[in-house]
Design an enzyme around this catalytic site. Structure first.
Site, mmCIF file in Angstrom:
data_model
loop_
_atom_site.group_PDB
_atom_site.id
_atom_site.type_symbol
_atom_site.label_atom_id
_atom_site.label_comp_id
_atom_site.label_asym_id
_atom_site.label_seq_id
_atom_site.Cartn_x
_atom_site.Cartn_y
_atom_site.Cartn_z
ATOM 1 N N GLY A 12 43.954 13.806 3.830
ATOM 2 C CA GLY A 12 42.957 14.589 4.824
ATOM 3 C C GLY A 12 42.620 15.835 3.860
ATOM 4 C CG MET A 14 43.788 21.207 6.696
ATOM 5 S SD MET A 14 43.862 22.728 5.760
ATOM 6 C CE MET A 14 45.421 23.149 5.795
ATOM 7 N N GLY A 98 50.017 21.124 12.815
ATOM 8 C CA GLY A 98 48.623 22.152 12.719
ATOM 9 C C GLY A 98 47.352 21.277 13.439
ATOM 10 C CB THR A 99 47.081 17.744 14.655
ATOM 11 O OG1 THR A 99 47.389 17.219 13.406
ATOM 12 C CG2 THR A 99 45.919 16.954 15.413
ATOM 13 C CG HIS A 155 35.611 25.190 12.511
ATOM 14 N ND1 HIS A 155 35.774 25.844 13.478
ATOM 15 C CD2 HIS A 155 36.630 25.490 11.846
ATOM 16 C CE1 HIS A 155 36.906 26.593 13.656
ATOM 17 N NE2 HIS A 155 37.362 26.194 12.465
ATOM 18 C CG HIS A 156 34.180 21.558 8.308
ATOM 19 N ND1 HIS A 156 34.618 20.363 8.676
ATOM 20 C CD2 HIS A 156 35.534 22.326 8.744
ATOM 21 C CE1 HIS A 156 35.780 20.271 9.232
ATOM 22 N NE2 HIS A 156 36.363 21.291 9.201
ATOM 23 C CE LYS A 159 37.709 22.640 14.864
ATOM 24 N NZ LYS A 159 39.138 22.006 14.600
ATOM 25 N N GLY A 165 40.989 24.913 18.031
ATOM 26 C CA GLY A 165 42.128 25.437 18.573
ATOM 27 C C GLY A 165 42.559 26.774 18.340
HETATM 28 P P1 NAD Z 1 41.017 15.175 7.932
HETATM 29 O O1 NAD Z 1 39.991 14.326 8.811
HETATM 30 O O2 NAD Z 1 40.175 15.618 6.512
HETATM 31 O O3 NAD Z 1 42.077 14.633 7.663
HETATM 32 C C1 NAD Z 1 42.874 13.916 8.753
HETATM 33 C C2 NAD Z 1 43.786 12.885 7.906
HETATM 34 O O4 NAD Z 1 44.691 12.477 8.981
HETATM 35 C C3 NAD Z 1 42.856 11.786 7.411
HETATM 36 O O5 NAD Z 1 43.076 11.571 6.056
HETATM 37 C C4 NAD Z 1 43.347 10.470 8.463
HETATM 38 O O6 NAD Z 1 43.232 9.315 7.615
HETATM 39 C C5 NAD Z 1 44.660 11.011 8.515
HETATM 40 N N1 NAD Z 1 45.459 10.131 9.744
HETATM 41 C C6 NAD Z 1 44.703 9.607 10.720
HETATM 42 N N2 NAD Z 1 45.800 8.670 11.278
HETATM 43 C C7 NAD Z 1 46.888 8.962 10.460
HETATM 44 C C8 NAD Z 1 48.080 8.107 10.921
HETATM 45 N N3 NAD Z 1 48.529 7.539 11.855
HETATM 46 N N4 NAD Z 1 49.112 8.501 9.939
HETATM 47 C C9 NAD Z 1 48.899 9.338 8.781
HETATM 48 N N5 NAD Z 1 47.691 9.722 8.654
HETATM 49 C C10 NAD Z 1 46.739 9.522 9.485
HETATM 50 O O7 NAD Z 1 40.983 16.562 8.952
HETATM 51 P P2 NAD Z 1 41.340 18.073 8.655
HETATM 52 O O8 NAD Z 1 40.132 18.869 8.263
HETATM 53 O O9 NAD Z 1 42.449 17.838 7.569
HETATM 54 O O10 NAD Z 1 42.119 18.561 9.745
HETATM 55 C C11 NAD Z 1 43.211 17.987 10.427
HETATM 56 C C12 NAD Z 1 43.363 18.455 11.593
HETATM 57 O O11 NAD Z 1 44.124 19.791 11.121
HETATM 58 C C13 NAD Z 1 42.499 18.840 12.686
HETATM 59 O O12 NAD Z 1 43.011 18.590 13.958
HETATM 60 C C14 NAD Z 1 42.107 20.230 12.435
HETATM 61 O O13 NAD Z 1 41.434 21.012 13.513
HETATM 62 C C15 NAD Z 1 43.431 20.886 12.102
HETATM 63 N N6 NAD Z 1 43.518 22.218 11.334
HETATM 64 C C16 NAD Z 1 44.468 23.092 11.686
HETATM 65 C C17 NAD Z 1 44.550 24.028 10.874
HETATM 66 C C18 NAD Z 1 45.548 25.110 11.301
HETATM 67 O O14 NAD Z 1 45.766 26.161 10.587
HETATM 68 N N7 NAD Z 1 46.464 24.775 12.111
HETATM 69 C C19 NAD Z 1 43.802 24.279 9.882
HETATM 70 C C20 NAD Z 1 42.769 23.505 9.489
HETATM 71 C C21 NAD Z 1 42.696 22.407 10.094
#
Ligand code: NAD
Length: 267
Positions: A12, A14, A98-99, A155-156, A159, A165
């Site tokens: 993903g 992040m 972080g999700t 956000h992009h 999202k 969050g």
């Molecule tokens: P993204 O869609 O690019 O990445 C998510 C990844 O999780 C994907 O590659 C997907 O295939 C994978 N995934 C899904 N199910 C899975 C499983 N069962 N096992 C393993 N991998 C699995 O999303 P992103 O932009 O990277 O954001 C992910 C999350 O992080 C979002 O909830 C976002 O809001 C959050 N986020 C939090 C922060 C923070 O600072 N806390 C910062 C940025 C993003």
């Protein structure tokens, strides 16, 4: 001591940043990564982050990754985070969540896991946003409800949850400052004949578009003045850096649910 860090959701946006951060941080070694079943599973992790093969294969077994890691970082989707929380509970491995967009059952799974594993959960791992949380709480406590609180985020286009969050975290900080439960005063959307604003409400507005990594503004307005506090992220590296810092901080900690304020030593 070398800390072995695993990254779930490693392909993903992040996840890739987290891998780069682990590879670049002294004292860390990459334990491995998992992905949802599909294209990436079985291939080498290196090319995901633009380097040659590093001899670490992308897996799909959370228990195997948690068992071979000192800490696991999760930026995935709520349904996956719930499974990863169970793996943390079963193995006792430090867990960094972080999700965002988690539902009550996902949150319960994390709280249950925190009985057996040390966990840092944060809607935003950047130092700037965590300072913004602290400032928001302070300002909300000082200003009376004559000051309307509104939170705006952008956000992009990819999202999937809204408000972010982080926006909810800002709302929570404002509600704590005012000593009211956020659920009692939050107004998540407005449309049509809404009537005038209710005093004491905390409003949210969401924008989505392009590649914006994350902009947040909290406004405190009365009839005479408006105070605005704004944070703009220009690199996902700040979130990945904070997540790795949290993973290192968790080493040797007792089971429990911690936040970035604990990691950063803020209030
Ligand atoms: P993204 O869609 O690019 O990445 C998510 C990844 O999780 C994907 O590659 C997907 O295939 C994978 N995934 C899904 N199910 C899975 C499983 N069962 N096992 C393993 N991998 C699995 O999303 P992103 O932009 O990277 O954001 C992910 C999350 O992080 C979002 O909830 C976002 O809001 C959050 N986020 C939090 C922060 C923070 O600072 N806390 C910062 C940025 C993003």
């Amino acid at each position: 001591m070398t800390v072995a860090i695993g990254v779930v959701g490693c392909a993903g946006r992040m996840g890739r940043m987290a891998i780069q951060e682990v590879l670049a941080t002294e004292g860390c070694v990459l334990a491995g990564g998992t992905e949802a079943p599909g294209d990436h599973v079985g291939s080498d992790l290196g090319p995901l982050v633009g380097v040659d093969a590093i001899g670490v294969t992308i897996g799909d077994d959370p228990i195997a990754l948690f068992s071979s890691s000192d800490a696991v970082i999760d930026f995935t989707v709520p349904a996956a985070t719930r499974i990863h929380a169970s793996a943390a509970e079963e193995t006792g491995t430090a867990f960094v969540v972080g999700t965002t967009g988690l539902g009550p059952e996902d949150q319960t799974a994390i709280e249950s896991a925190a009985q057996n594993a040390p966990i840092v959960q944060a809607p935003n791992f950047s130092i700037g946003v965590n300072l913004l949380f602290a400032l928001t709480k302070k300002v909300a406590a000082k200003l009376n409800p004559d000051y309307d609180i509104e939170i705006l985020e952008m956000h992009h286009r990819h999202k999937v949850d809204a408000p972010s969050g982080t926006a909810l975290g800002i709302g929570q900080a404002a509600a704590v400052g005012r000593a009211v439960p956020l659920d009692d005063v939050a107004r998540y959307a407005r449309e049509g004949q809404t009537g005038p604003r209710t005093t004491g409400e905390i409003g949210f507005a969401t924008l989505r578009g392009g590649g914006v990594i994350g902009d947040h503004t909290v406004m405190f307005s009365n009839e005479a003045e408006r105070l605005e506090l704004t944070h703009k992220a220009s690199s996902r590296g700040i979130f990945a850096g904070g997540a790795v810092r949290a993973a290192l901080w968790l080493q040797g900690k007792k089971p429990g649910l911690y936040g970035m304020a604990d990691v950063l030593g803020l209030d």
